[in-house]
Enzyme design. Structure first.
Site, PDB file in Angstrom:
ATOM      1  N   ASP A 176       7.968  12.695 -15.781  1.00 19.26           N
ATOM      2  CA  ASP A 176       9.151  13.544 -15.642  1.00 19.26           C
ATOM      3  C   ASP A 176       9.971  13.394 -16.926  1.00 19.26           C
ATOM      4  O   ASP A 176       9.495  12.813 -17.917  1.00 19.26           O
ATOM      5  CB  ASP A 176       9.937  13.206 -14.361  1.00 19.26           C
ATOM      6  CG  ASP A 176      10.617  11.846 -14.414  1.00 19.26           C
ATOM      7  OD1 ASP A 176      10.432  11.098 -15.412  1.00 19.26           O
ATOM      8  OD2 ASP A 176      11.343  11.511 -13.463  1.00 19.26           O
TER       9      ASP A 176
ATOM     10  N   GLY B 248      11.221   7.140 -14.386  1.00 18.57           N
ATOM     11  CA  GLY B 248      12.174   6.106 -14.738  1.00 18.57           C
ATOM     12  C   GLY B 248      11.701   4.721 -14.334  1.00 18.57           C
ATOM     13  O   GLY B 248      11.777   3.762 -15.105  1.00 18.57           O
TER      14      GLY B 248
ATOM     15  N   GLY C 225       8.892   6.702  -7.816  1.00 16.68           N
ATOM     16  CA  GLY C 225       8.814   8.033  -7.203  1.00 16.68           C
ATOM     17  C   GLY C 225       7.470   8.685  -7.447  1.00 16.68           C
ATOM     18  O   GLY C 225       6.902   9.347  -6.554  1.00 16.68           O
TER      19      GLY C 225
ATOM     20  N   HIS D  52      -9.048  -5.170  -7.967  1.00 12.98           N
ATOM     21  CA  HIS D  52      -8.986  -5.455  -6.529  1.00 12.98           C
ATOM     22  C   HIS D  52      -8.768  -4.209  -5.676  1.00 12.98           C
ATOM     23  O   HIS D  52      -9.303  -4.120  -4.578  1.00 12.98           O
ATOM     24  CB  HIS D  52      -7.842  -6.432  -6.228  1.00 12.98           C
ATOM     25  CG  HIS D  52      -8.071  -7.815  -6.752  1.00 12.98           C
ATOM     26  ND1 HIS D  52      -7.485  -8.931  -6.207  1.00 12.98           N
ATOM     27  CD2 HIS D  52      -8.828  -8.266  -7.784  1.00 12.98           C
ATOM     28  CE1 HIS D  52      -7.855 -10.010  -6.881  1.00 12.98           C
ATOM     29  NE2 HIS D  52      -8.680  -9.632  -7.846  1.00 12.98           N
ATOM     30  N   ASN D  53      -7.935  -3.300  -6.163  1.00 10.11           N
ATOM     31  CA  ASN D  53      -7.511  -2.170  -5.325  1.00 10.11           C
ATOM     32  C   ASN D  53      -8.194  -0.865  -5.685  1.00 10.11           C
ATOM     33  O   ASN D  53      -7.946   0.156  -5.041  1.00 10.11           O
ATOM     34  CB  ASN D  53      -5.987  -1.987  -5.423  1.00 10.11           C
ATOM     35  CG  ASN D  53      -5.231  -3.294  -5.265  1.00 10.11           C
ATOM     36  OD1 ASN D  53      -4.590  -3.779  -6.203  1.00 10.11           O
ATOM     37  ND2 ASN D  53      -5.326  -3.910  -4.107  1.00 10.11           N
TER      38      ASN D  53
ATOM     39  N   ARG E 235     -15.786  -8.211  -1.687  1.00 13.55           N
ATOM     40  CA  ARG E 235     -14.790  -8.289  -0.601  1.00 13.55           C
ATOM     41  C   ARG E 235     -13.678  -7.245  -0.795  1.00 13.55           C
ATOM     42  O   ARG E 235     -13.078  -6.792   0.183  1.00 13.55           O
ATOM     43  CB  ARG E 235     -14.194  -9.694  -0.533  1.00 13.55           C
ATOM     44  CG  ARG E 235     -13.335 -10.080  -1.722  1.00 13.55           C
ATOM     45  CD  ARG E 235     -12.944 -11.552  -1.668  1.00 13.55           C
ATOM     46  NE  ARG E 235     -11.985 -11.913  -2.703  1.00 13.55           N
ATOM     47  CZ  ARG E 235     -12.280 -12.132  -3.980  1.00 13.55           C
ATOM     48  NH1 ARG E 235     -13.530 -12.018  -4.405  1.00 13.55           N
ATOM     49  NH2 ARG E 235     -11.350 -12.485  -4.855  1.00 13.55           N
ATOM     50  N   HIS E 236     -13.448  -6.863  -2.045  1.00 14.86           N
ATOM     51  CA  HIS E 236     -12.393  -5.873  -2.298  1.00 14.86           C
ATOM     52  C   HIS E 236     -12.810  -4.495  -1.787  1.00 14.86           C
ATOM     53  O   HIS E 236     -11.960  -3.704  -1.372  1.00 14.86           O
ATOM     54  CB  HIS E 236     -12.077  -5.806  -3.791  1.00 14.86           C
ATOM     55  CG  HIS E 236     -11.679  -7.137  -4.364  1.00 14.86           C
ATOM     56  ND1 HIS E 236     -10.567  -7.812  -3.925  1.00 14.86           N
ATOM     57  CD2 HIS E 236     -12.274  -7.929  -5.292  1.00 14.86           C
ATOM     58  CE1 HIS E 236     -10.476  -8.962  -4.584  1.00 14.86           C
ATOM     59  NE2 HIS E 236     -11.495  -9.061  -5.415  1.00 14.86           N
TER      60      HIS E 236
HETATM   61  C1  RB5 Z   1      15.001  10.384 -12.561  1.00 14.50           C
HETATM   62  O1  RB5 Z   1      16.361  10.196 -12.776  1.00 14.50           O
HETATM   63  C2  RB5 Z   1      14.418   9.197 -11.781  1.00 14.50           C
HETATM   64  O2  RB5 Z   1      14.893   9.206 -10.478  1.00 14.50           O
HETATM   65  C3  RB5 Z   1      12.906   9.244 -11.816  1.00 14.50           C
HETATM   66  O3  RB5 Z   1      12.474   9.239 -13.121  1.00 14.50           O
HETATM   67  C4  RB5 Z   1      12.164   8.099 -11.149  1.00 14.50           C
HETATM   68  O4  RB5 Z   1      12.627   6.872 -11.595  1.00 14.50           O
HETATM   69  C5  RB5 Z   1      12.018   8.169  -9.696  1.00 14.50           C
HETATM   70  O5  RB5 Z   1      11.362   7.329  -9.080  1.00 14.50           O
END
Ligand code: RB5
Length: 150
Positions: free
Chosen positions: A9, A67, A71, A99-100, A133-134
């Protein structure tokens, strides 16, 4: 060399561009999903596109930068078949692959300096799933997807 799908983003844009340049210098085939500037965008829109591209080009690996990485990872993990891991250190990045069997790395541009982020990306891309095992545990994650994802 594995294909790398990368996206960010606005918060991750500059770091994404730096990582992309280094990946290309190393010879990786890189598919950049955007964003293309520091103009605000919504991270779910990028995360879902990177997730789709990773699945469409298996065994591609994805890198998501926002960030915090959080998210992006929450969003990507809504797509069945995606195992996105927020890793803000190299130990976790290596373990996420070994592992994942994580197929997307999510990192935080507001947490990491460029050099640390690059070390984490290299650790992730150079590690391989160890199976054994993983594999049993990852199979249980897949079974949960089948049960709960409609
Ligand atoms: C953007 O401000 C921020 O929320 C985004 O980049 C991120 O960190 C969300 O998880």
């Amino acid at each position: 060399m594995v294909q790398v799908v990368i996206g960010s983003d606005h918060a991750g844009y500059e770091l994404k561009e730096q990582l992309k340049e280094r990946l290309l210098d190393c010879g990786y085939a890189v598919r950049d999903i955007g964003t293309v500037s520091i103009e605000p965008v919504d991270y779910p829109d990028i995360a879902v596109e990177v997730a789709r591209e990773v699945l469409n080009n298996e065994p591609a690996l994805g890198i998501l930068v926002c960030g915090t990485g959080i998210g992006m990872a929450i969003t990507a993990n809504k797509i069945p078949g995606i195992r996105a891991a927020v890793c803000n250190d190299t130990f976790a990045a290596r373990a996420a692959r070994e592992h994942n069997d994580a197929n997307i790395l999510a990192i935080g541009a507001r947490i990491l300096e460029t050099e640390s982020a690059w070390d984490i990306v290299k650790a992730f891309l150079s590690a391989s799933f160890q199976g054994g095992r993983h594999a049993r545990r990852v199979d249980k994650i897949r079974a949960l997807e089948s049960r709960y994802f409609k």
